[in-house]
Scaffold this active site. Structure first.
Site, PDB file in Angstrom:
ATOM      1  N   HIS A 138       0.782  -1.091  -0.030  1.00 43.45           N
ATOM      2  CA  HIS A 138      -0.126  -0.023  -0.050  1.00 43.45           C
ATOM      3  C   HIS A 138       0.989   1.159   0.082  1.00 43.45           C
ATOM      4  O   HIS A 138       0.967   2.034   1.239  1.00 43.45           O
ATOM      5  CB  HIS A 138      -0.737  -0.125   1.269  1.00 43.45           C
TER       6      HIS A 138
ATOM      7  N   CYS B  20       3.222 -11.790   2.914  1.00 39.94           N
ATOM      8  CA  CYS B  20       4.284 -11.493   3.768  1.00 39.94           C
ATOM      9  C   CYS B  20       4.251 -13.185   4.567  1.00 39.94           C
ATOM     10  O   CYS B  20       2.942 -13.400   4.997  1.00 39.94           O
ATOM     11  CB  CYS B  20       3.781 -10.542   4.650  1.00 39.94           C
TER      12      CYS B  20
ATOM     13  N   GLU C 116      -5.966  -7.860   3.592  1.00 40.23           N
ATOM     14  CA  GLU C 116      -5.374  -8.832   4.649  1.00 40.23           C
ATOM     15  C   GLU C 116      -6.487  -9.551   5.444  1.00 40.23           C
ATOM     16  O   GLU C 116      -6.443 -10.654   5.411  1.00 40.23           O
ATOM     17  CB  GLU C 116      -4.382  -8.165   5.636  1.00 40.23           C
TER      18      GLU C 116
ATOM     19  N   CYS D 110       2.571  -7.561  13.472  1.00 39.25           N
ATOM     20  CA  CYS D 110       3.996  -7.897  13.212  1.00 39.25           C
ATOM     21  C   CYS D 110       4.992  -6.962  13.934  1.00 39.25           C
ATOM     22  O   CYS D 110       4.694  -5.915  14.171  1.00 39.25           O
ATOM     23  CB  CYS D 110       4.118  -7.682  11.568  1.00 39.25           C
TER      24      CYS D 110
ATOM     25  N   SER E 182      -2.593   2.689   3.634  1.00 43.09           N
ATOM     26  CA  SER E 182      -1.765   1.928   4.396  1.00 43.09           C
ATOM     27  C   SER E 182      -2.098   2.053   5.797  1.00 43.09           C
ATOM     28  O   SER E 182      -2.078   2.870   6.703  1.00 43.09           O
ATOM     29  CB  SER E 182      -0.422   2.513   4.364  1.00 43.09           C
ATOM     30  N   SER E 183      -2.720   0.775   6.277  1.00 39.83           N
ATOM     31  CA  SER E 183      -3.297   0.809   7.653  1.00 39.83           C
ATOM     32  C   SER E 183      -2.274   1.089   8.600  1.00 39.83           C
ATOM     33  O   SER E 183      -2.508   1.989   9.523  1.00 39.83           O
ATOM     34  CB  SER E 183      -3.788  -0.674   8.023  1.00 39.83           C
TER      35      SER E 183
END
Length: 330
Positions: A50, A105, A135, A203, A231-232
């Site tokens: 993102h 990922c 996701e 993460c 982009s979270s």
């Protein structure tokens, strides 16, 4: 937490770690290698990561970004983004005989595997995340009949589950650590038998970037977060900065989006970037700040990252085949 000395000199506090994480680096390199090995076009389902700049740069090199696999010509090569995909997407690609490269990922893959295992045990999975995020769609798609998405702590009060004694929580990897833990606390109040995942799903890179921002924000009149709107983890950094004491915080895709009005009475500016942001964009922001008199840059480091992921197995196999071909020609 140690506090930094107050100063009247214009300065920048630069967060570290910031920018690219191992999963993003792996995904971007996967597209670059696919283009080198096979030539353009290489199709990519959704944005590989993102970030507008990254997507535009790869598109200029011959990557074609699509929303779904039915937009990819039959038999063509397609890369799955770092955010992961559901089994339904994989099945759709197989029906079209697509040559897939899985750039998911590995930390997201870990959550997928947890979802599969918990669903096999007939547990209800309370997936903390944002509905519509790629996701979350991919993880929920592993066990749709067993998964309920929890968007925020306030969602908890209205949750209904088949068996309150058999529930487990998982989370999107890019969330605010504090908000996720608050959601878990409220879930546990509602469902005392709530089970934890084997390890924290958020993460390491998301956590590290938030910790760095927490450290510098109390000293900042302004925190600039470099990252895209979708982009979270970048959006969360703005929230964390404000919650941690910054007077103001804004997100920008690039230096050109910086607003002169933000700098009234500002002595100290914090700068960080989301996990999908290349360092060149941060450097452009630092240059823009220097032009406004913020020339002194102090790095605020809270962790050192050295994690690396191997490239997707499909890319590794193609590289090996190319090397073998060269050896035969030699």
């Amino acid at each position: 937490m140690e506090t930094m000395p107050e100063t009247s000199t214009k300065r920048v506090l630069l967060a570290a770690p910031r920018g690219y994480c191992a999963g993003v680096d792996r995904a971007v390199i996967a597209v670059e290698k696919a283009l080198e090995l096979h030539g353009a076009p290489v199709y990519v389902r959704k944005e590989i990561v993102h970030n507008k700049y990254v997507v535009e740069t790869l598109a200029d090199r011959g990557a074609i970004f699509v929303d779904e696999t039915d937009q990819v010509p039959e038999g063509a090569r397609v890369v799955f983004s770092a955010h992961g995909v559901s089994p339904a997407v994989r099945a759709a690609a197989e029906r079209r005989s697509l040559q897939t490269i899985d750039a998911t990922c590995p930390l997201v893959t870990k959550v997928h595997k947890e979802a599969i295992r918990f669903a096999r045990d007939e547990r209800t999975i309370l997936l903390i995340g944002h509905t519509g995020h790629e996701e979350v769609e991919g993880t929920a798609g592993e066990a749709p009949e067993h998964t309920i998405v929890v968007n925020s702590p306030d969602d908890v009060d209205t949750l209904e589950v088949p068996d309150p004694e058999n529930v487990v929580w998982l989370s999107q990897t890019t969330l605010s650590v504090d908000e996720t833990m608050e959601t878990v606390r409220r879930l546990r109040d509602r469902f005392p038998a709530l089970q934890d995942p084997p390890s924290d799903d958020i993460c390491y890179a998301t956590q590290n970037r938030q910790v760095a921002v927490k450290k510098l924000s109390p000293e900042c009149d302004l925190v600039i977060v470099v990252g895209s709107a979708n982009s979270s983890n970048s959006v969360r950094l703005v929230e964390v900065a404000l919650q941690s004491g910054a007077r103001a915080s804004y997100r920008v895709d690039r230096a050109s989006e910086i607003d002169e009005a933000w700098f009234d009475g500002v002595t100290t500016v914090g700068v960080t970037s989301g996990a999908s942001v290349p360092e060149i964009l941060v450097r452009d922001v630092l240059d823009a700040l220097a032009a406004r008199g913020y020339e002194t840059v102090e790095e605020v480091r809270t962790a050192t990252e050295d994690l690396m992921f191997s490239l997707p197995r499909e890319i590794r196999a193609d590289l090996k085949a190319k090397e073998a071909e060269r050896a035969l020609r030699a």
